[in-house]
Write a protein that holds these residues in place. Structure first.
Motif, mmCIF file in Angstrom:
data_model
loop_
_atom_site.group_PDB
_atom_site.id
_atom_site.type_symbol
_atom_site.label_atom_id
_atom_site.label_comp_id
_atom_site.label_asym_id
_atom_site.label_seq_id
_atom_site.Cartn_x
_atom_site.Cartn_y
_atom_site.Cartn_z
ATOM 1 N N UNK A 9 0.717 -1.301 0.055
ATOM 2 C CA UNK A 9 -0.079 0.022 0.015
ATOM 3 C C UNK A 9 0.913 1.115 -0.009
ATOM 4 N N UNK A 10 0.733 2.292 -1.119
ATOM 5 C CA UNK A 10 1.638 3.465 -0.994
ATOM 6 C C UNK A 10 0.843 4.510 -0.264
ATOM 7 N N UNK A 11 1.565 5.299 0.380
ATOM 8 C CA UNK A 11 1.107 6.323 1.328
ATOM 9 C C UNK A 11 0.687 7.444 0.303
ATOM 10 N N UNK A 12 -0.632 8.055 0.661
ATOM 11 C CA UNK A 12 -1.439 8.934 0.031
ATOM 12 C C UNK A 12 -0.639 10.257 -0.095
ATOM 13 N N UNK A 13 0.012 10.573 1.060
ATOM 14 C CA UNK A 13 0.597 11.954 1.275
ATOM 15 C C UNK A 13 1.607 11.740 2.321
ATOM 16 N N UNK B 249 7.391 1.836 11.834
ATOM 17 C CA UNK B 249 6.738 0.920 11.177
ATOM 18 C C UNK B 249 7.140 0.610 9.634
ATOM 19 N N UNK B 250 8.115 1.360 9.598
ATOM 20 C CA UNK B 250 8.647 1.494 8.169
ATOM 21 C C UNK B 250 9.304 0.041 7.463
ATOM 22 N N UNK B 251 8.416 -0.324 6.331
ATOM 23 C CA UNK B 251 8.360 -1.412 5.951
ATOM 24 C C UNK B 251 7.648 -2.681 6.635
ATOM 25 N N UNK B 252 6.888 -2.561 7.639
ATOM 26 C CA UNK B 252 6.089 -3.545 8.310
ATOM 27 C C UNK B 252 4.999 -4.007 7.428
ATOM 28 N N UNK C 81 6.937 8.967 -2.948
ATOM 29 C CA UNK C 81 6.078 7.714 -3.494
ATOM 30 C C UNK C 81 6.941 6.511 -3.562
ATOM 31 N N UNK C 82 8.212 6.606 -3.895
ATOM 32 C CA UNK C 82 8.781 5.418 -3.661
ATOM 33 C C UNK C 82 9.274 4.833 -2.636
ATOM 34 N N UNK C 83 8.783 5.330 -1.390
ATOM 35 C CA UNK C 83 9.002 4.854 -0.123
ATOM 36 C C UNK C 83 7.861 4.067 0.589
ATOM 37 N N UNK C 84 7.871 2.747 0.890
ATOM 38 C CA UNK C 84 6.880 2.248 1.254
ATOM 39 C C UNK C 84 6.873 2.142 2.655
ATOM 40 N N UNK C 85 5.712 2.726 3.420
ATOM 41 C CA UNK C 85 5.761 2.944 4.947
ATOM 42 C C UNK C 85 5.157 1.400 5.347
ATOM 43 N N UNK C 86 4.099 1.181 4.826
ATOM 44 C CA UNK C 86 3.453 0.039 5.552
ATOM 45 C C UNK C 86 2.645 -0.824 4.551
#
Length: 123
Positions: free
Chosen positions: A5-9, A88-91, A13-18
């Motif tokens: 799931x890509x963060x909305x804001x 949570x980065x990458x969890x 954009x290339x950084x996957x939070x969760x």
């Protein structure tokens, strides 16, 4: 199979939070179907405590605070505050249903140790 799931804001954009799996999104949707009210979201957060130092938390929330990241998956909105996002980065958030019962599971690559119940961790 899970999609990222890509963060909305509030995040590159290339950084996957969760990573929020389809099973987790479907369970949240099922839980929200019985709720009345506005635009309810699932807030995933980290607090101090537990046997390992930090613990995961989930709550339904209608508000989005400044700096929050909003992730949408299968029509479900997930909100993460900036401090929790660091841990949570990458969890991956998943949902499991089996002999042990039903539960959300977080697989966190940042955790160096976790407790037996899986709800607390250390960095």
């Amino acid at each position: 199979m899970s999609d990222i799931a890509e963060p909305e804001t509030h995040a590159p954009a290339d950084d996957q939070l969760l990573i929020f799996t389809d099973a987790a999104a479907d369970k949240v949707r099922e839980l929200l179907d019985g709720e009345e009210g506005g635009d309810v979201k699932l807030r995933v957060f980290i607090t101090g405590g537990g046997c390992s130092g930090f613990q995961y938390g989930f709550t339904f929330d209608e508000t989005v605070e400044e700096g929050d990241t909003i992730i949408e998956k299968r029509g479900v909105k997930i909100v993460v505050d900036p401090v929790s996002g660091i841990y949570l980065q990458g969890a991956e958030v998943d949902f499991s249903s089996g002999l042990e019962g039903e539960q959300f599971i977080i697989r966190n690559p940042n955790a160096t140790t976790t407790c037996g119940c899986g709800s607390s961790f250390a960095i």
